[in-house]
Design a protein around this motif. Structure first.
Motif, PDB file in Angstrom:
ATOM      1  N   ARG A 146      50.685  48.229  32.283  1.00  0.00           N
ATOM      2  CA  ARG A 146      49.262  48.232  31.976  1.00  0.00           C
ATOM      3  C   ARG A 146      48.839  47.814  30.766  1.00  0.00           C
ATOM      4  NH1 ARG A 146      46.991  53.576  34.401  1.00  0.00           N
ATOM      5  NH2 ARG A 146      48.094  52.863  36.685  1.00  0.00           N
ATOM      6  N   PRO A 147      47.876  46.795  30.428  1.00  0.00           N
ATOM      7  CA  PRO A 147      47.328  46.542  29.189  1.00  0.00           C
ATOM      8  C   PRO A 147      46.667  47.758  28.410  1.00  0.00           C
ATOM      9  CG  PRO A 147      46.076  45.681  30.839  1.00  0.00           C
ATOM     10  CD  PRO A 147      47.068  46.041  31.608  1.00  0.00           C
ATOM     11  N   VAL A 148      46.554  47.910  27.214  1.00  0.00           N
ATOM     12  CA  VAL A 148      46.153  48.871  26.291  1.00  0.00           C
ATOM     13  C   VAL A 148      44.755  48.587  26.590  1.00  0.00           C
ATOM     14  CG1 VAL A 148      45.952  50.120  24.190  1.00  0.00           C
ATOM     15  CG2 VAL A 148      48.271  49.178  25.173  1.00  0.00           C
ATOM     16  N   SER A 149      43.777  49.669  26.546  1.00  0.00           N
ATOM     17  CA  SER A 149      42.217  49.550  26.348  1.00  0.00           C
ATOM     18  C   SER A 149      42.250  48.348  25.263  1.00  0.00           C
ATOM     19  CB  SER A 149      41.591  50.696  25.991  1.00  0.00           C
ATOM     20  OG  SER A 149      41.819  51.515  27.242  1.00  0.00           O
ATOM     21  N   PRO A 150      41.178  47.522  25.202  1.00  0.00           N
ATOM     22  CA  PRO A 150      40.756  46.847  24.252  1.00  0.00           C
ATOM     23  C   PRO A 150      40.207  47.424  23.053  1.00  0.00           C
ATOM     24  CG  PRO A 150      39.169  46.319  26.230  1.00  0.00           C
ATOM     25  CD  PRO A 150      39.980  47.727  26.484  1.00  0.00           C
ATOM     26  N   HIS A 151      40.823  46.857  21.840  1.00  0.00           N
ATOM     27  CA  HIS A 151      40.771  47.704  20.680  1.00  0.00           C
ATOM     28  C   HIS A 151      40.065  46.823  19.697  1.00  0.00           C
ATOM     29  CE1 HIS A 151      42.110  50.084  16.948  1.00  0.00           C
ATOM     30  NE2 HIS A 151      41.577  51.053  17.899  1.00  0.00           N
ATOM     31  N   LEU A 152      39.931  47.393  18.500  1.00  0.00           N
ATOM     32  CA  LEU A 152      39.150  46.457  17.317  1.00  0.00           C
ATOM     33  C   LEU A 152      39.832  45.249  17.125  1.00  0.00           C
ATOM     34  CD1 LEU A 152      38.216  49.448  15.120  1.00  0.00           C
ATOM     35  CD2 LEU A 152      36.961  48.160  16.944  1.00  0.00           C
ATOM     36  N   SER A 153      41.189  45.235  17.217  1.00  0.00           N
ATOM     37  CA  SER A 153      41.792  44.072  16.944  1.00  0.00           C
ATOM     38  C   SER A 153      41.445  42.648  17.825  1.00  0.00           C
ATOM     39  CB  SER A 153      43.358  44.200  16.826  1.00  0.00           C
ATOM     40  OG  SER A 153      44.002  44.481  18.189  1.00  0.00           O
ATOM     41  N   ILE A 154      41.049  42.674  18.886  1.00  0.00           N
ATOM     42  CA  ILE A 154      40.729  41.772  19.821  1.00  0.00           C
ATOM     43  C   ILE A 154      39.401  41.377  19.796  1.00  0.00           C
ATOM     44  CG2 ILE A 154      42.602  42.644  21.368  1.00  0.00           C
ATOM     45  CD1 ILE A 154      40.322  42.884  23.442  1.00  0.00           C
ATOM     46  N   TYR A 155      38.462  42.214  19.072  1.00  0.00           N
ATOM     47  CA  TYR A 155      37.068  41.742  18.812  1.00  0.00           C
ATOM     48  C   TYR A 155      36.886  40.900  17.552  1.00  0.00           C
ATOM     49  CZ  TYR A 155      36.076  44.534  22.853  1.00  0.00           C
ATOM     50  OH  TYR A 155      36.152  45.071  24.001  1.00  0.00           O
ATOM     51  N   LYS A 156      36.101  39.908  17.659  1.00  0.00           N
ATOM     52  CA  LYS A 156      35.653  39.197  16.503  1.00  0.00           C
ATOM     53  C   LYS A 156      34.545  40.151  15.636  1.00  0.00           C
ATOM     54  CE  LYS A 156      33.125  35.021  15.175  1.00  0.00           C
ATOM     55  NZ  LYS A 156      32.148  34.176  15.550  1.00  0.00           N
ATOM     56  N   PRO A 157      34.764  40.476  14.508  1.00  0.00           N
ATOM     57  CA  PRO A 157      33.598  41.247  13.717  1.00  0.00           C
ATOM     58  C   PRO A 157      32.254  40.763  13.851  1.00  0.00           C
ATOM     59  CG  PRO A 157      35.531  40.929  12.329  1.00  0.00           C
ATOM     60  CD  PRO A 157      35.752  40.100  13.382  1.00  0.00           C
ATOM     61  N   GLN A 158      31.128  41.279  13.740  1.00  0.00           N
ATOM     62  CA  GLN A 158      29.924  40.736  14.244  1.00  0.00           C
ATOM     63  C   GLN A 158      29.237  41.706  13.343  1.00  0.00           C
ATOM     64  OE1 GLN A 158      28.886  40.761  18.224  1.00  0.00           O
ATOM     65  NE2 GLN A 158      30.199  38.708  18.796  1.00  0.00           N
ATOM     66  N   ILE A 159      27.904  41.362  12.826  1.00  0.00           N
ATOM     67  CA  ILE A 159      27.120  41.921  11.928  1.00  0.00           C
ATOM     68  C   ILE A 159      26.772  43.133  12.891  1.00  0.00           C
ATOM     69  CG2 ILE A 159      25.033  40.774  12.803  1.00  0.00           C
ATOM     70  CD1 ILE A 159      25.665  42.413   9.297  1.00  0.00           C
ATOM     71  N   THR A 160      26.590  43.196  14.154  1.00  0.00           N
ATOM     72  CA  THR A 160      26.222  44.526  14.936  1.00  0.00           C
ATOM     73  C   THR A 160      27.185  45.636  14.844  1.00  0.00           C
ATOM     74  OG1 THR A 160      26.683  43.230  17.002  1.00  0.00           O
ATOM     75  CG2 THR A 160      24.419  43.276  16.356  1.00  0.00           C
ATOM     76  N   SER A 161      28.476  45.083  15.336  1.00  0.00           N
ATOM     77  CA  SER A 161      29.381  46.241  15.257  1.00  0.00           C
ATOM     78  C   SER A 161      29.885  46.781  13.948  1.00  0.00           C
ATOM     79  CB  SER A 161      30.713  45.405  15.720  1.00  0.00           C
ATOM     80  OG  SER A 161      31.319  44.310  14.942  1.00  0.00           O
ATOM     81  N   VAL A 162      29.696  45.826  12.648  1.00  0.00           N
ATOM     82  CA  VAL A 162      29.951  46.212  11.489  1.00  0.00           C
ATOM     83  C   VAL A 162      29.071  46.930  10.958  1.00  0.00           C
ATOM     84  CG1 VAL A 162      30.430  45.485   9.138  1.00  0.00           C
ATOM     85  CG2 VAL A 162      31.500  44.416  11.100  1.00  0.00           C
ATOM     86  N   ALA A 163      27.803  46.665  11.067  1.00  0.00           N
ATOM     87  CA  ALA A 163      26.559  47.634  10.813  1.00  0.00           C
ATOM     88  C   ALA A 163      26.734  48.983  11.426  1.00  0.00           C
ATOM     89  CB  ALA A 163      25.202  46.934  11.112  1.00  0.00           C
ATOM     90  N   SER A 164      26.987  48.887  12.791  1.00  0.00           N
ATOM     91  CA  SER A 164      27.183  50.472  13.470  1.00  0.00           C
ATOM     92  C   SER A 164      28.134  51.197  12.797  1.00  0.00           C
ATOM     93  CB  SER A 164      27.333  50.066  14.912  1.00  0.00           C
ATOM     94  OG  SER A 164      27.364  51.330  15.442  1.00  0.00           O
ATOM     95  N   SER A 165      29.097  50.591  12.695  1.00  0.00           N
ATOM     96  CA  SER A 165      30.472  51.106  11.980  1.00  0.00           C
ATOM     97  C   SER A 165      29.837  51.897  10.528  1.00  0.00           C
ATOM     98  CB  SER A 165      31.586  50.444  11.879  1.00  0.00           C
ATOM     99  OG  SER A 165      31.968  50.147  13.312  1.00  0.00           O
ATOM    100  N   LEU A 166      29.524  50.860   9.800  1.00  0.00           N
ATOM    101  CA  LEU A 166      28.950  51.256   8.352  1.00  0.00           C
ATOM    102  C   LEU A 166      28.085  52.355   8.380  1.00  0.00           C
ATOM    103  CD1 LEU A 166      29.126  47.995   6.319  1.00  0.00           C
ATOM    104  CD2 LEU A 166      30.554  50.118   6.274  1.00  0.00           C
TER     105      LEU A 166
END
Length: 177
Positions: free
Chosen positions: A54-74
Motif C-alpha cells: 500500500r502507498p504511504v499517505s501523501p506527505h509534504l515531499s510530494i506537494y509543491k510548496p504554496q504560499i497558503t501551506s507555508v503561511a499556515s505552517s509558519l
C-alpha cells in the motif's frame, strides 16, 4: 407517465448492459469479483502483503510548496514560539522570588543594556519576525472568518502581502524602533 419511465429504463439498460434494475426501480451496477475462500491465517497473510504494498499517505515531499501551506505552517510555528516564550518567562517570573533570580524591570533593563548591540538586535529580530507574521496573518484569517478574500488570487496576494509587511515591520522594529 409510467410509459415514459419504462422507456427511460429501457434506454438505460440498452446503454449500459452491466446495470440491472432493483425491485424499487433503482439502477445498480453489477461488478463480478473473483473471490476465494481462505483460512484465517491465509487472510492475515494476504492482508499483511497488501499493507506492505500500500502507498504511504501523501506527505509534504510530494506537494509543491504554496504560499497558503507555508503561511499556515509558519503561523503555527510563530504562535508556538511566541506563546512558548511567554510561558517560559511567566514561569520564570513566578519562580524568581524562590530561586533568587532578579526579573524585575530595573534588573532586566540593566542586563539588556549591558548586552552588545548585535545581541540586542538579534533578540529583537527573533521576537519581531514571529510577532509581526503571526499578527498580520491573524488579521488575514479574521478577514477569512467574515468571508472576505477567499478567491485564489486574493489568497495568494494577501499571503505575499503578509510576508512583505512582516519583513518591513520586523526590519523597522529591529533596526530603528
Amino acid at each position: 407517465m409510467a410509459s415514459q419511465r419504462i422507456f427511460q429504463l429501457g434506454l438505460r439498460r440498452a446503454a449500459a448492459p452491466g446495470l440491472r434494475v432493483q425491485p424499487a426501480g433503482r439502477m445498480v451496477q453489477r461488478r463480478l469479483a473473483a473471490t476465494e475462500h481462505a483460512s484465517q491465517n491465509q487472510a492475515a497473510e494476504i492482508l499483511a502483503k497488501q499493507r506492505i504494498a500500500r502507498p504511504v499517505s501523501p506527505h509534504l515531499s510530494i506537494y509543491k510548496p504554496q504560499i497558503t501551506s507555508v503561511a499556515s505552517s509558519l503561523n503555527r510555528i510563530t504562535g508556538i514560539t511566541l506563546s512558548g516564550a511567554l510561558y517560559i518567562f511567566g514561569i520564570a517570573y513566578l519562580a524568581a522570588p524562590y530561586t533568587g533570580w532578579h526579573l524585575e524591570t530595573q534588573s532586566m533593563v540593566a542586563a539588556v543594556a549591558a548586552w552588545p548591540m548585535a545581541v540586542k538586535m538579534g533578540v529583537k529580530a527573533f521576537f519581531a519576525f514571529p510577532f509581526f507574521f503571526h499578527s498580520l496573518n491573524g488579521v488575514r484569517h479574521l478577514a477569512w472568518d467574515v468571508g472576505v478574500g477567499f478567491k485564489n488570487q486574493q489568497v495568494i496576494r494577501s499571503g505575499w502581502a503578509v510576508v512583505a509587511l512582516t519583513a518591513v515591520g520586523s526590519i523597522y522594529y529591529t533596526f530603528i524602533g
